[in-house]
Design an enzyme around this catalytic site. Structure first.
Site, PDB file in Angstrom:
ATOM      1  N   LYS A  17     -11.768  24.320 -54.410  1.00  0.00           N
ATOM      2  CA  LYS A  17     -12.335  23.616 -53.256  1.00  0.00           C
ATOM      3  C   LYS A  17     -13.719  23.057 -53.579  1.00  0.00           C
ATOM      4  O   LYS A  17     -14.520  23.717 -54.222  1.00  0.00           O
ATOM      5  CB  LYS A  17     -12.415  24.629 -52.104  1.00  0.00           C
ATOM      6  CG  LYS A  17     -13.319  24.270 -50.952  1.00  0.00           C
ATOM      7  CD  LYS A  17     -13.238  25.356 -49.869  1.00  0.00           C
ATOM      8  CE  LYS A  17     -14.397  25.303 -48.911  1.00  0.00           C
ATOM      9  NZ  LYS A  17     -14.344  26.360 -47.883  1.00  0.00           N
TER      10      LYS A  17
ATOM     11  N   THR B  48     -14.315  23.764 -38.697  1.00  0.00           N
ATOM     12  CA  THR B  48     -13.928  22.368 -38.410  1.00  0.00           C
ATOM     13  C   THR B  48     -12.475  22.110 -38.797  1.00  0.00           C
ATOM     14  O   THR B  48     -11.918  21.074 -38.445  1.00  0.00           O
ATOM     15  CB  THR B  48     -14.797  21.387 -39.219  1.00  0.00           C
ATOM     16  OG1 THR B  48     -14.484  21.540 -40.619  1.00  0.00           O
ATOM     17  CG2 THR B  48     -16.268  21.624 -38.994  1.00  0.00           C
ATOM     18  N   GLY B  49     -11.893  23.014 -39.578  1.00  0.00           N
ATOM     19  CA  GLY B  49     -10.518  22.823 -40.042  1.00  0.00           C
ATOM     20  C   GLY B  49     -10.450  22.012 -41.329  1.00  0.00           C
ATOM     21  O   GLY B  49      -9.377  21.844 -41.907  1.00  0.00           O
TER      22      GLY B  49
ATOM     23  N   HIS C 279     -17.659  37.604 -43.928  1.00  0.00           N
ATOM     24  CA  HIS C 279     -17.830  36.493 -44.870  1.00  0.00           C
ATOM     25  C   HIS C 279     -18.169  36.910 -46.307  1.00  0.00           C
ATOM     26  O   HIS C 279     -17.412  36.631 -47.203  1.00  0.00           O
ATOM     27  CB  HIS C 279     -18.820  35.447 -44.362  1.00  0.00           C
ATOM     28  CG  HIS C 279     -18.785  34.231 -45.238  1.00  0.00           C
ATOM     29  ND1 HIS C 279     -17.649  33.467 -45.395  1.00  0.00           N
ATOM     30  CD2 HIS C 279     -19.715  33.674 -46.049  1.00  0.00           C
ATOM     31  CE1 HIS C 279     -17.873  32.497 -46.253  1.00  0.00           C
ATOM     32  NE2 HIS C 279     -19.113  32.597 -46.659  1.00  0.00           N
TER      33      HIS C 279
HETATM   34  C1  R5P Z   1     -16.372  29.185 -46.295  1.00  0.00           C
HETATM   35  O1  R5P Z   1     -16.860  29.701 -47.286  1.00  0.00           O
HETATM   36  C2  R5P Z   1     -15.444  29.913 -45.375  1.00  0.00           C
HETATM   37  O2  R5P Z   1     -14.784  30.943 -46.032  1.00  0.00           O
HETATM   38  C3  R5P Z   1     -14.436  28.956 -44.754  1.00  0.00           C
HETATM   39  O3  R5P Z   1     -13.624  28.427 -45.771  1.00  0.00           O
HETATM   40  C4  R5P Z   1     -15.117  27.837 -44.040  1.00  0.00           C
HETATM   41  O4  R5P Z   1     -16.088  28.345 -43.160  1.00  0.00           O
HETATM   42  C5  R5P Z   1     -14.135  27.001 -43.261  1.00  0.00           C
HETATM   43  O5  R5P Z   1     -14.828  25.990 -42.606  1.00  0.00           O
HETATM   44  P1  R5P Z   1     -14.117  24.655 -42.166  1.00  0.00           P
HETATM   45  O6  R5P Z   1     -12.934  25.040 -41.306  1.00  0.00           O
HETATM   46  O7  R5P Z   1     -15.175  23.932 -41.395  1.00  0.00           O
HETATM   47  O8  R5P Z   1     -13.709  23.920 -43.395  1.00  0.00           O
END
Ligand code: R5P
Length: 281
Positions: free
Chosen positions: A184, A215-216, A124
């Site tokens: 974003k 969660t997508g 991450h």
């Molecule tokens: C956030 O900083 C991560 O890099 C991902 O973008 C995030 O964890 C994606 O999460 P979700 O699928 O819940 O939007």
């Protein structure tokens, strides 16, 4: 080299053993009626370099990792190399609000006990390494993803936010196409807004890459945005496919979704065994 695969990473440990020409160790794992887990090493590890492979998600896999470390340390081994393909809690790598735990720091303190080298995959943020006092190497799933997508006619690679641009760049340079990022804004744990940004995707095959799909929400918002901008196809790729709840349903605007084997799931098309093997060598 002896390889032990925890129950979160059995197939990856097997692939890694084949890739590095190591020996997969016979082990036993069971769960007691009350839910507590039991692990046992069934071979002598004295004098060996031991590699333990275990993703730390969901939470019970964390406890299992600690028990494997303890069992392995019963032997007089040369080194214990811990490979954590998906390091759970790596997104809580700082205090966002007063009074919060820095979860990955708390985990680091226990993981590094009796560990001589830690290898993670797309952990991450670069910040994570600062919590470990032991040698730490973070490899990326992006080269393997790029290799898999070589014949898929990708014309543009996008990161869902500026912080992930290095991943888009890595894949784009391997595929020989341009890259960019989207704007974003996270509204809550499930909802993400991709702010209007004029991206020249009209008629193109666009790839969105991220470290985690949970969660997508992020990829769904990005894919919707790209389709509105006229993208012919949207492919989503991530290293760690958590796909919680109805995440895969949310991704219906994507023409394809792929992930690596750091977390085995129905979208896993790519193995990170080769990248981990390079780090081990
Ligand atoms: C956030 O900083 C991560 O890099 C991902 O973008 C995030 O964890 C994606 O999460 P979700 O699928 O819940 O939007």
């Amino acid at each position: 080299m002896k390889i032990i695969g925890g129950t979160a990473s059995t197939s990856l440990a097997q692939k890694l053993a084949e890739t590095v020409d190591g020996e997969l160790v016979k082990t036993e794992h069971k769960t007691f009626p009350d839910g507590e887990c039991y692990v046992r090493v069934l071979e002598n590890l004295d004098g060996e370099d031991v590699v333990l492979v275990q993703t730390t998600h969901p939470d019970d896999k964390i406890i299992e990792l600690f028990f494997w470390q303890d069992a392995i340390r019963e032997y007089i081994i040369k080194r214990l190399i811990v490979v954590i393909p998906y390091l759970g809690y790596s997104r809580q790598d700082k205090k966002f609000e007063e009074g919060e735990a820095v979860s990955v720091r708390a985990l680091a303190k226990r993981i590094e006990m009796g560990c001589d080298l830690l290898i993670t995959v797309d952990a991450h943020s670069p910040h994570t390494s600062s919590y470990f006092q032991v040698p730490f190497e973070d490899v990326s799933g992006m080269p393997a993803i790029a290799e898999y997508l070589k014949e898929k006619d990708i014309e543009l690679v996008l990161a869902p936010d500026a912080g992930a641009i290095h991943r888009a760049e890595m894949v784009a340079s391997a595929l020989g196409c341009p890259f960019d990022y989207l704007e974003k804004k996270r509204l809550d744990a499930y909802t993400v807004e991709v702010k209007a940004k004029s991206t020249d995707v009209d008629g193109k095959v666009a790839l969105i890459v991220d470290d985690i799909i949970s969660t997508g929400g992020t990829i769904a918002a990005a894919a919707n945005h790209l389709k509105e901008q006229g993208a012919a196809k949207v492919v989503a790729a991530c290293t760690h496919g958590l796909f919680v709840e109805d995440a895969l349903d949310k991704l219906r605007k994507c023409d394809d979704v792929i992930s690596t084997d750091t977390i085995e799931n129905t979208t896993t098309r790519v193995s990170v065994a080769g990248e981990i093997a390079k780090a081990l060598r």
